[in-house]
Design a protein around this motif. Structure first.
Motif, short mmCIF file in Angstrom:
data_model
loop_
_atom_site.label_atom_id
_atom_site.label_comp_id
_atom_site.label_asym_id
_atom_site.label_seq_id
_atom_site.Cartn_x
_atom_site.Cartn_y
_atom_site.Cartn_z
N MET A 144 7.55 14.07 58.49
CA MET A 144 8.73 14.87 58.79
C MET A 144 9.44 15.29 57.50
SD MET A 144 9.35 15.57 61.98
CE MET A 144 7.60 15.87 62.14
N LEU A 145 9.66 14.32 56.61
CA LEU A 145 10.39 14.61 55.38
C LEU A 145 9.63 15.57 54.47
CD1 LEU A 145 11.84 11.11 54.37
CD2 LEU A 145 13.08 13.06 55.31
N GLY A 146 8.32 15.46 54.47
CA GLY A 146 7.53 16.25 53.54
C GLY A 146 7.14 17.63 54.02
N GLN A 147 7.09 17.83 55.35
CA GLN A 147 6.49 19.05 55.87
C GLN A 147 7.38 19.89 56.78
OE1 GLN A 147 3.60 20.17 54.72
NE2 GLN A 147 3.44 18.34 53.45
N ASP A 184 25.47 9.60 57.01
CA ASP A 184 24.28 8.78 57.23
C ASP A 184 23.09 9.66 57.62
OD1 ASP A 184 25.79 6.44 56.82
OD2 ASP A 184 26.30 6.29 58.95
N LEU A 185 23.34 10.63 58.50
CA LEU A 185 22.28 11.54 58.91
C LEU A 185 21.72 12.29 57.70
CD1 LEU A 185 23.71 13.09 62.21
CD2 LEU A 185 21.77 11.54 62.01
N ALA A 186 22.61 12.74 56.82
CA ALA A 186 22.18 13.46 55.62
C ALA A 186 21.27 12.58 54.76
CB ALA A 186 23.39 13.92 54.82
N ASP A 187 21.64 11.30 54.61
CA ASP A 187 20.84 10.39 53.78
C ASP A 187 19.50 10.08 54.43
OD1 ASP A 187 22.83 10.33 51.92
OD2 ASP A 187 23.60 8.36 52.45
N MET A 188 19.42 10.13 55.75
CA MET A 188 18.14 9.93 56.41
C MET A 188 17.25 11.16 56.28
SD MET A 188 18.19 7.59 59.75
CE MET A 188 16.44 7.40 59.45
N LEU A 189 17.86 12.33 56.43
CA LEU A 189 17.09 13.57 56.45
C LEU A 189 16.78 14.10 55.06
CD1 LEU A 189 19.01 15.36 59.34
CD2 LEU A 189 16.85 14.14 59.48
N GLY A 190 17.42 13.54 54.03
CA GLY A 190 17.20 14.02 52.67
C GLY A 190 17.81 15.38 52.43
N ILE A 191 18.98 15.64 53.04
CA ILE A 191 19.67 16.92 52.88
C ILE A 191 21.13 16.66 52.54
CG2 ILE A 191 18.11 18.17 54.42
CD1 ILE A 191 20.12 17.83 56.66
N SER A 192 21.87 17.73 52.23
CA SER A 192 23.27 17.58 51.90
C SER A 192 24.10 17.33 53.16
CB SER A 192 23.79 18.83 51.19
OG SER A 192 23.84 19.92 52.10
N LEU A 193 25.31 16.85 52.97
CA LEU A 193 26.21 16.62 54.09
C LEU A 193 26.51 17.93 54.82
CD1 LEU A 193 28.09 14.86 55.78
CD2 LEU A 193 29.84 15.10 53.99
N VAL A 194 26.72 19.01 54.06
CA VAL A 194 26.99 20.32 54.66
C VAL A 194 25.80 20.77 55.50
CG1 VAL A 194 27.39 22.76 54.18
CG2 VAL A 194 28.65 21.02 52.90
N HIS A 195 24.60 20.58 54.97
CA HIS A 195 23.38 20.98 55.70
C HIS A 195 23.22 20.13 56.97
CE1 HIS A 195 18.92 22.39 55.20
NE2 HIS A 195 19.48 22.81 56.31
N ALA A 196 23.53 18.84 56.88
CA ALA A 196 23.44 17.97 58.06
C ALA A 196 24.42 18.44 59.13
CB ALA A 196 23.72 16.52 57.66
N ASN A 197 25.63 18.80 58.72
CA ASN A 197 26.64 19.28 59.66
C ASN A 197 26.16 20.55 60.36
OD1 ASN A 197 29.09 21.18 60.22
ND2 ASN A 197 29.99 19.14 60.14
N ARG A 198 25.61 21.47 59.60
CA ARG A 198 25.14 22.73 60.17
C ARG A 198 23.94 22.50 61.10
NH1 ARG A 198 25.27 26.27 54.54
NH2 ARG A 198 27.53 26.67 54.51
N THR A 199 23.07 21.59 60.72
CA THR A 199 21.89 21.31 61.55
C THR A 199 22.27 20.67 62.87
OG1 THR A 199 20.56 21.02 59.53
CG2 THR A 199 19.65 20.15 61.59
#
Length: 250
Positions: A144-147, A184-199
């Protein structure tokens, strides 16, 4: 009165066959009970461990911190899971194990776990199976993280955690408690906090789920599974398979 071992028995019965003697052996394991605060470390990277941890309630997570200070969360663990089972053979920790939320754990001395496994080929096989399933989950998450982009990653995370909550008996219909922040979601997904919020907002707007007050409700399971490329076969559930495929039946 419930025992901290009840969750472990339930998990073993979900991933394999557990005899009454095996159940009695698990229930007899000696343990020390401990309550953790949110973000409190149970074992730190580099520590030498002489005990295994069983999650009784709440969530634990495994992580490492990069030299620049960024945290990567690798996995989440809930009731009935032993996230440091590998420490029986690799006692020096190569990551942190901490509480994602206030959590209760039971710690069991390695010597007692080894004694039980040496006396019971059945339990030895089940614990080995549990460790292999943990490794399979790592491989699924690495893919998931890589692809995949952020939305499929997040969808996969929610699908996996729903199934694991169902295995632990912690779901109510399509809903389960999930005490993570967007950070926490951002740190799991390897994305920024802003990106996690938008996702997360994207998944809500598509009507796939709701996530309010630390509770996730799956609204469109098949659509969420499709988005997250989620196939639960890597969790190797051998019992209640039908119930654990569809939130409306749990």
């Amino acid at each position: 009165m419930n025992s901290p071992m009840d969750g472990l028995v339930r998990r073993m019965q979900t991933i394999g066959e557990l005899s009454e003697l095996g159940r009695e052996t698990l229930m007899a394991l000696p343990f020390q009970y401990r309550t953790l605060r949110k973000e409190e470390e149970l074992v730190a990277d580099g520590d030498i461990s002489d005990r295994c941890c069983l999650v009784v309630s709440g969530y634990l997570y495994r992580s490492k911190t990069a030299p620049q200070g960024a945290r990567q969360i690798f996995s989440l663990h809930t009731r009935g899971e032993m996230p440091d089972l590998h420490s029986l053979h690799l006692p020096r920790m190569d990551h942190n194990l901490a509480a994602m939320s206030p959590a209760d754990v039971a710690t069991i001395p390695h010597v007692e776990v080894r004694r039980a496994l040496e006396a019971s080929p059945e339990l030895n096989a089940l614990f080995w199976r549990a460790a292999l399933i943990d490794a399979a989950a790592f491989r699924a998450w690495l893919l998931m993280l890589g692809q995949f982009e952020a939305a499929p990653r997040m969808a996969h995370l929610f699908c996996e955690q729903f199934i694991k909550a169902a295995m632990a008996g912690l779901t109510e219909g399509g809903s389960f408690r999930f005490p993570l922040t967007q950070s926490d979601l951002a740190d799991m997904l390897g994305i920024s906090l802003v990106h996690a919020n938008r996702t997360l907002q994207e998944l809500r707007e598509r009507g796939l789920l709701s996530f309010e007050q630390n509770r996730v409700t799956i609204l469109r399971w098949e659509a969420l599974r499709t988005l997250g490329h989620f196939d639960p076969s890597y969790l190797h559930i051998i019992k209640h398979d039908a119930d654990l495929q569809n939130p409306t039946r749990v």
